[in-house]
Write an enzyme that holds these catalytic residues in place. Structure first.
Site, short mmCIF file in Angstrom:
data_model
loop_
_atom_site.label_atom_id
_atom_site.label_comp_id
_atom_site.label_asym_id
_atom_site.label_seq_id
_atom_site.Cartn_x
_atom_site.Cartn_y
_atom_site.Cartn_z
NE ARG A 1 -2.45 0.82 3.51
CZ ARG A 1 -3.32 0.97 4.75
NH1 ARG A 1 -4.35 0.66 4.69
NH2 ARG A 1 -2.86 0.56 5.74
CB THR B 1 -1.72 7.27 -3.22
OG1 THR B 1 -1.17 5.87 -3.37
CG2 THR B 1 -1.00 8.15 -3.95
CG ASP C 1 1.77 -3.63 9.31
OD1 ASP C 1 2.24 -4.79 9.15
OD2 ASP C 1 2.11 -2.67 8.60
CG ASP D 1 5.58 -3.88 10.53
OD1 ASP D 1 6.20 -4.51 9.71
OD2 ASP D 1 5.36 -2.72 10.63
#
Length: 209
Positions: A104, A108, A200, A203
């Protein structure tokens, strides 16, 4: 419009609680994600058709039922989807595993493809696309479109946690693909993370930041 299946089995919800916990380390996090994926796979495969057959038990013949020659493909979206693969392969060890690499863009929030490796017979397989988080929906939408462009016809999306925004975007793009999730959370924050979510997933699976 595609169906959204919320899998609220007590074992799934119990393990998801520890997955959400910020104090859960990478080792336990990986194991829990795998366990929840196994449990969710029971529901994702519930509609597999069966055919009658016969086996010989130690006592005599028995009428039984087998899955009717289903070809299954498991497609994790890299990298976080990798954490869900082994849990499903425990139940469907003959499944082929493809990979779609998307990240990602931090500015944006749009998905960018960087890798793709799929079974050659994608159109003949029932595909289960894996991504722990259905957040903005961009990565899932792009991954499903890539599969459809390769001729895929039977696809399901499996995630641990979904946001309403991601569900809406996904359903608008792919109304023929059902969503299986263990939780539907409140909303996305300004950075595109699910609230309360779990942080996340990539992660936390791999110990990176």
């Amino acid at each position: 419009m595609s169906n959204v299946y919320l899998l609220d089995h007590p074992l799934i919800q119990h393990k998801l609680a520890f997955i959400r916990d910020a104090s859960t380390g990478s080792k336990d996090f990986r194991e829990l994600v795998g366990e929840v994926s196994t449990l969710m796979a029971y529901e994702v495969t519930r509609d597999f058709p069966l055919e009658d057959g016969e086996v010989i038990t130690p006592v005599g013949p028995a009428r039984v039922r087998f899955i009717t020659g289903k070809k299954v493909g498991i497609i994790p979206i890299l990298r976080a989807g990798l954490g869900m693969v082994e849990g499903i392969l425990k139940l469907i060890p003959a499944a082929k595993v493809g990979h779609i690499g998307l990240y990602r863009d931090p500015d944006t929030l749009q998905p960018v493809e960087y890798y793709g490796k799929l079974p050659p017979d994608v159109p003949e397989r029932d595909l289960i696309v894996l991504d722990p988080m259905l957040a903005t929906g961009g990565s899932a939408v792009a991954a499903i479109q890539l599969l459809k462009d390769k001729g895929a016809r039977n696809i399901k999306l499996m995630c641990l946690i979904a946001a309403p925004e991601g569900i809406a975007k996904f359903q608008a793009a792919h109304p023929d693909v059902d969503i299986y999730t263990a939780a539907i959370d409140s909303h996305l924050n300004d950075h595109g993370y699910i609230v309360p979510g779990l942080g996340d997933a990539g992660d936390r699976l791999f110990g990176t930041k």
